[in-house]
Enzyme design. Structure first.
Site, PDB file in Angstrom:
ATOM      1  N   ILE A 134       0.843  -1.205   0.000  1.00 16.49           N
ATOM      2  CA  ILE A 134       0.000   0.000   0.000  1.00 16.49           C
ATOM      3  C   ILE A 134       0.880   1.258   0.000  1.00 16.49           C
ATOM      4  CG2 ILE A 134      -1.917   1.171   1.160  1.00 16.49           C
ATOM      5  CD1 ILE A 134      -2.534  -1.596   2.514  1.00 16.49           C
ATOM      6  N   ALA A 147       4.412   1.035   8.133  1.00 12.57           N
ATOM      7  CA  ALA A 147       5.333  -0.032   8.541  1.00 12.57           C
ATOM      8  C   ALA A 147       4.765  -0.858   9.691  1.00 12.57           C
ATOM      9  CB  ALA A 147       6.679   0.575   8.946  1.00 12.57           C
ATOM     10  N   ASP A 164      12.022   2.261   5.123  1.00 13.39           N
ATOM     11  CA  ASP A 164      11.587   0.856   5.079  1.00 13.39           C
ATOM     12  C   ASP A 164      12.800   0.005   5.425  1.00 13.39           C
ATOM     13  OD1 ASP A 164      10.609  -1.782   4.124  1.00 13.39           O
ATOM     14  OD2 ASP A 164       9.000  -0.597   3.224  1.00 13.39           O
ATOM     15  N   LYS A 187      -3.540  -3.449  16.081  1.00 14.21           N
ATOM     16  CA  LYS A 187      -4.269  -2.325  15.464  1.00 14.21           C
ATOM     17  C   LYS A 187      -5.196  -1.663  16.476  1.00 14.21           C
ATOM     18  CE  LYS A 187      -2.335  -2.713  11.479  1.00 14.21           C
ATOM     19  NZ  LYS A 187      -1.264  -1.775  11.124  1.00 14.21           N
ATOM     20  N   GLU A 213     -10.353 -21.208  10.063  1.00  9.63           N
ATOM     21  CA  GLU A 213     -10.546 -20.778  11.451  1.00  9.63           C
ATOM     22  C   GLU A 213     -10.337 -19.269  11.582  1.00  9.63           C
ATOM     23  OE1 GLU A 213      -8.875 -21.743  15.834  1.00  9.63           O
ATOM     24  OE2 GLU A 213      -8.114 -22.997  14.215  1.00  9.63           O
ATOM     25  N   TYR A 265      -2.141  -9.784  15.716  1.00 10.71           N
ATOM     26  CA  TYR A 265      -2.068  -8.739  14.707  1.00 10.71           C
ATOM     27  C   TYR A 265      -3.225  -7.745  14.878  1.00 10.71           C
ATOM     28  CZ  TYR A 265      -2.887  -6.253  10.386  1.00 10.71           C
ATOM     29  OH  TYR A 265      -3.154  -5.249   9.491  1.00 10.71           O
ATOM     30  N   ASN A 290     -10.580  -4.659   2.459  1.00  7.96           N
ATOM     31  CA  ASN A 290      -9.643  -5.617   1.845  1.00  7.96           C
ATOM     32  C   ASN A 290      -8.959  -5.029   0.613  1.00  7.96           C
ATOM     33  OD1 ASN A 290     -11.376  -7.253   3.619  1.00  7.96           O
ATOM     34  ND2 ASN A 290     -10.263  -8.967   2.750  1.00  7.96           N
ATOM     35  N   SER A 344      -7.283  -1.181  10.443  1.00  4.34           N
ATOM     36  CA  SER A 344      -7.868  -2.287   9.678  1.00  4.34           C
ATOM     37  C   SER A 344      -9.299  -2.537  10.113  1.00  4.34           C
ATOM     38  CB  SER A 344      -7.018  -3.537   9.936  1.00  4.34           C
ATOM     39  OG  SER A 344      -7.672  -4.686   9.460  1.00  4.34           O
TER      40      SER A 344
HETATM   41  P1  NAD Z   1       3.548  -4.596   3.448  1.00  6.69           P
HETATM   42  O1  NAD Z   1       4.136  -5.645   4.288  1.00  6.69           O
HETATM   43  O2  NAD Z   1       3.540  -4.768   1.981  1.00  6.69           O
HETATM   44  O3  NAD Z   1       4.229  -3.194   3.775  1.00  6.69           O
HETATM   45  C1  NAD Z   1       4.744  -2.881   5.043  1.00  6.69           C
HETATM   46  C2  NAD Z   1       6.168  -2.370   4.827  1.00  6.69           C
HETATM   47  O4  NAD Z   1       6.712  -1.975   6.098  1.00  6.69           O
HETATM   48  C3  NAD Z   1       7.100  -3.414   4.259  1.00  6.69           C
HETATM   49  O5  NAD Z   1       7.763  -2.858   3.135  1.00  6.69           O
HETATM   50  C4  NAD Z   1       8.097  -3.725   5.381  1.00  6.69           C
HETATM   51  O6  NAD Z   1       9.379  -4.023   4.886  1.00  6.69           O
HETATM   52  C5  NAD Z   1       8.051  -2.433   6.183  1.00  6.69           C
HETATM   53  N1  NAD Z   1       8.329  -2.575   7.630  1.00  6.69           N
HETATM   54  C6  NAD Z   1       7.755  -3.446   8.492  1.00  6.69           C
HETATM   55  N2  NAD Z   1       8.246  -3.256   9.727  1.00  6.69           N
HETATM   56  C7  NAD Z   1       9.159  -2.251   9.646  1.00  6.69           C
HETATM   57  C8  NAD Z   1       9.990  -1.596  10.580  1.00  6.69           C
HETATM   58  N3  NAD Z   1      10.023  -1.954  11.869  1.00  6.69           N
HETATM   59  N4  NAD Z   1      10.797  -0.591  10.153  1.00  6.69           N
HETATM   60  C9  NAD Z   1      10.782  -0.222   8.848  1.00  6.69           C
HETATM   61  N5  NAD Z   1      10.009  -0.804   7.912  1.00  6.69           N
HETATM   62  C10 NAD Z   1       9.200  -1.803   8.317  1.00  6.69           C
HETATM   63  O7  NAD Z   1       2.047  -4.356   3.987  1.00  6.69           O
HETATM   64  P2  NAD Z   1       0.851  -3.540   3.341  1.00  6.69           P
HETATM   65  O8  NAD Z   1      -0.151  -4.499   2.845  1.00  6.69           O
HETATM   66  O9  NAD Z   1       1.376  -2.486   2.448  1.00  6.69           O
HETATM   67  O10 NAD Z   1       0.249  -2.895   4.654  1.00  6.69           O
HETATM   68  C11 NAD Z   1       0.606  -1.609   5.087  1.00  6.69           C
HETATM   69  C12 NAD Z   1      -0.081  -1.319   6.396  1.00  6.69           C
HETATM   70  O11 NAD Z   1      -1.489  -1.441   6.223  1.00  6.69           O
HETATM   71  C13 NAD Z   1       0.286  -2.244   7.548  1.00  6.69           C
HETATM   72  O12 NAD Z   1       0.306  -1.491   8.732  1.00  6.69           O
HETATM   73  C14 NAD Z   1      -0.861  -3.221   7.569  1.00  6.69           C
HETATM   74  O13 NAD Z   1      -1.043  -3.774   8.849  1.00  6.69           O
HETATM   75  C15 NAD Z   1      -2.024  -2.325   7.196  1.00  6.69           C
HETATM   76  N6  NAD Z   1      -3.162  -3.040   6.616  1.00  6.69           N
HETATM   77  C16 NAD Z   1      -2.958  -3.855   5.545  1.00  6.69           C
HETATM   78  C17 NAD Z   1      -4.024  -4.541   4.997  1.00  6.69           C
HETATM   79  C18 NAD Z   1      -3.829  -5.494   3.849  1.00  6.69           C
HETATM   80  O14 NAD Z   1      -4.687  -6.359   3.639  1.00  6.69           O
HETATM   81  N7  NAD Z   1      -2.774  -5.372   3.071  1.00  6.69           N
HETATM   82  C19 NAD Z   1      -5.319  -4.378   5.539  1.00  6.69           C
HETATM   83  C20 NAD Z   1      -5.473  -3.525   6.624  1.00  6.69           C
HETATM   84  C21 NAD Z   1      -4.385  -2.856   7.152  1.00  6.69           C
HETATM   85  C1  WQD Z   2     -10.751 -12.938   2.026  1.00 11.14           C
HETATM   86  C2  WQD Z   2     -11.807 -14.005   1.861  1.00 11.14           C
HETATM   87  C3  WQD Z   2     -11.364 -16.042   3.055  1.00 11.14           C
HETATM   88  C4  WQD Z   2      -7.896 -17.273   0.721  1.00 11.14           C
HETATM   89  C5  WQD Z   2      -7.208 -10.361   6.116  1.00 11.14           C
HETATM   90  C6  WQD Z   2      -6.888  -9.972   7.519  1.00 11.14           C
HETATM   91  C7  WQD Z   2      -7.384  -8.602   7.804  1.00 11.14           C
HETATM   92  C8  WQD Z   2      -6.877  -7.617   6.755  1.00 11.14           C
HETATM   93  C9  WQD Z   2      -7.115  -8.097   5.365  1.00 11.14           C
HETATM   94  C10 WQD Z   2      -4.926  -6.526   7.548  1.00 11.14           C
HETATM   95  C11 WQD Z   2     -12.136 -14.728   3.167  1.00 11.14           C
HETATM   96  C12 WQD Z   2     -11.390 -16.273   1.567  1.00 11.14           C
HETATM   97  C13 WQD Z   2      -8.985 -16.571   1.204  1.00 11.14           C
HETATM   98  C14 WQD Z   2      -8.108 -18.529   0.073  1.00 11.14           C
HETATM   99  C15 WQD Z   2     -10.475 -18.255   0.418  1.00 11.14           C
HETATM  100  N1  WQD Z   2      -5.480  -7.401   6.857  1.00 11.14           N
HETATM  101  N2  WQD Z   2     -10.245 -17.045   1.066  1.00 11.14           N
HETATM  102  N3  WQD Z   2      -9.407 -18.966  -0.057  1.00 11.14           N
HETATM  103  O1  WQD Z   2      -9.318 -12.697   5.920  1.00 11.14           O
HETATM  104  O2  WQD Z   2     -10.776 -10.855   4.976  1.00 11.14           O
HETATM  105  O3  WQD Z   2      -8.615 -10.317   5.946  1.00 11.14           O
HETATM  106  O4  WQD Z   2      -6.614  -9.424   5.224  1.00 11.14           O
HETATM  107  O5  WQD Z   2      -5.379  -5.777   8.366  1.00 11.14           O
HETATM  108  O6  WQD Z   2      -6.948  -8.249   9.063  1.00 11.14           O
HETATM  109  O7  WQD Z   2      -7.502 -10.893   8.406  1.00 11.14           O
HETATM  110  O8  WQD Z   2      -8.672 -11.479   3.794  1.00 11.14           O
HETATM  111  O9  WQD Z   2      -7.808 -12.161   1.613  1.00 11.14           O
HETATM  112  O10 WQD Z   2      -7.336 -13.628   3.613  1.00 11.14           O
HETATM  113  O11 WQD Z   2      -9.644 -13.510   2.708  1.00 11.14           O
HETATM  114  O12 WQD Z   2     -11.634 -18.691   0.285  1.00 11.14           O
HETATM  115  O13 WQD Z   2      -7.187 -19.200  -0.344  1.00 11.14           O
HETATM  116  O14 WQD Z   2     -11.311 -15.010   0.978  1.00 11.14           O
HETATM  117  O15 WQD Z   2     -12.000 -17.090   3.729  1.00 11.14           O
HETATM  118  O16 WQD Z   2     -13.495 -14.981   3.174  1.00 11.14           O
HETATM  119  P1  WQD Z   2      -9.430 -11.435   5.224  1.00 11.14           P
HETATM  120  P2  WQD Z   2      -8.256 -12.711   2.897  1.00 11.14           P
END
Ligand code: NAD
Ligand code: WQD
Length: 340
Positions: free
Chosen positions: A13, A83, A32, A154, A296, A150, A180, A125
């Site tokens: 992101i 991060a 990073d 948050k 689960e 995790y 998502n 999240s």
């Molecule tokens: P990502 O892992 O691709 O990006 C996170 C980056 O932070 C990575 O490049 C990693 O190398 C860096 N990083 C981690 N710990 C660090 C540290 N201590 N010092 C410096 N760099 C560090 O993840 P993302 O999907 O881009 O997610 C970004 C943020 O959004 C995270 O906080 C994640 O929890 C949150 N988030 C992600 C999702 C999702 O589904 N991708 C959903 C909700 C929230």
């Molecule tokens: C999406 C849907 C699965 C894989 C997670 C974290 C959440 C947030 C986003 C950071 C669900 C189904 C998945 C597969 C499947 N991250 N699925 N077969 O679980 O909604 O959220 O990522 O904050 O905290 O929990 O995302 O992409 O894992 O799943 O059927 O092989 O797809 O059951 O319904 P989720 P996901």
């Protein structure tokens, strides 16, 4: 030009947000530690934005390194703090790793900037809602007991930020609760780079389509939803990235004070089977999938109420499921031909 520290700016992101920051006239400064990203994303970014953004490689949990960074980059106007570690399953197995990284990095940042006026955007999240009692879920819905360490990081991080604001140890904070995030940039030069076997649906779909995985399992088809599979609010990562610019703009207003929180979703839910069908229809690629048992910890259905982000953040998602799927697929093909 306002300088924005983008922690985790080479991640999924964060990298998309760097592009939108530049488009909006901000100067991103990336920090990073590459714990979950590839340094070559920096070159990919420069191909999109036309220059190499400033990049510092260190772990934000290391206070000394953070102080060294501040000595060379003293003027920061805002922070977008991406991060963190984000793998839900790993956080259950290694909670301390998650609490350490996600809290120390946040606390160190707050500590070093507490006397400065910094606009702070935090990546939260929709996981904080668990299974909401009412859908679509609004920002006022109760935060449910976290399903994983995790998710707990948050929830507690949001509390830490609220407490810091109350005590005057932070000035302006916006927490963004992502639903998502999926898809990739339309250049296909950046996208999600899952480490090992993907846990998330869309990377698993694209890796199956390209032949890296044999088949994808749908985790359950006996939920109380329209086709029995789980419902989520999938949002295009470029829309999500733009919301971070909107958050900075909102905090730049004189009228904005303290702490606020916004849902970032489309406001619509889709089932897993709908996502698979959308992928097949937009790409023309047939997916080898099977129905398996429930996973689960999965919530049955969740999607966001986006009234507050529409009205107060002045932001709305624009891109639909088809473009989410086609862009994710273009990125998967790109990365197969051009491994980083
Ligand atoms: P990502 O892992 O691709 O990006 C996170 C980056 O932070 C990575 O490049 C990693 O190398 C860096 N990083 C981690 N710990 C660090 C540290 N201590 N010092 C410096 N760099 C560090 O993840 P993302 O999907 O881009 O997610 C970004 C943020 O959004 C995270 O906080 C994640 O929890 C949150 N988030 C992600 C999702 C999702 O589904 N991708 C959903 C909700 C929230
Ligand atoms: C999406 C849907 C699965 C894989 C997670 C974290 C959440 C947030 C986003 C950071 C669900 C189904 C998945 C597969 C499947 N991250 N699925 N077969 O679980 O909604 O959220 O990522 O904050 O905290 O929990 O995302 O992409 O894992 O799943 O059927 O092989 O797809 O059951 O319904 P989720 P996901």
């Amino acid at each position: 030009m306002a300088k924005i520290l983008v922690t985790g700016g080479l991640g999924y992101i964060g990298s998309h947000t760097v592009v939108e920051l530049v488009a909006a006239g901000y100067e991103p400064i990336i920090v990073d530690d590459l714990s979950n990203s590839n340094v070559k994303i920096l070159d990919q970014l420069s191909r999109i934005i036309g220059f190499k953004p400033a990049f510092y490689q260190f772990d934000l949990c290391d206070m000394q390194k953070l102080n060294e960074f501040i000595a060379v980059e003293p003027e920061i106007d805002g922070i977008i703090h991406f991060a963190a570690f984000k793998a839900v399953g790993e956080s259950v197995r290694n909670p301390l790793k998650y609490y350490r990284n996600n809290f120390y990095s946040l606390l160190n940042l707050l500590e070093v900037y507490k006397t400065k006026t910094i606009n702070f955007v935090f990546s939260s999240s929709c996981t904080v809602y668990g299974q909401p009692d009412e859908l679509p879920v609004t920002e006022n819905a109760p935060v449910k007991m976290a399903e994983s360490p995790y998710g707990n990081t948050k929830q507690i991080a949001e509390e830490i930020l609220r407490d810091a604001i109350t005590a005057g140890e932070a000035q302006k904070v916006i927490a963004l609760r992502y639903f998502n995030p999926v898809g990739a940039h339309d250049t296909a030069l950046i996208g999600e780079l899952p480490n090992g076997v993907p846990q998330n649906l869309v990377p698993f779909i694209t890796q199956t389509a390209i032949g890296k995985r044999e088949k994808i399992t749908v985790f359950g088809n006996n939920y109380n939803t329209k086709d029995g599979s789980c419902v989520r609010d999938y949002i295009h990562v470029v829309d999500l990235a733009k919301a971070h610019v909107a958050a900075l703009r909102l905090m730049e207003n004189e009228g904005f004070k303290g702490y606020d929180v916004f849902n970032l979703g489309t406001g619509n839910g889709n089932t897993v089977l709908e996502i698979i069908a959308a992928f097949e229809n937009t790409t023309g690629v047939r997916l080898n999938y099977e129905i398996g048992p429930r996973r689960e910890g999965d919530v049955e259905k969740v999607w966001g109420d986006v009234t507050k982000s529409t009205n107060k953040l002045h932001w709305q998602a624009q891109l639909g499921i088809d473009i989410m799927m086609s862009s994710a697929w273009e990125w998967e093909k790109y990365i197969a031909e051009n491994p980083l």
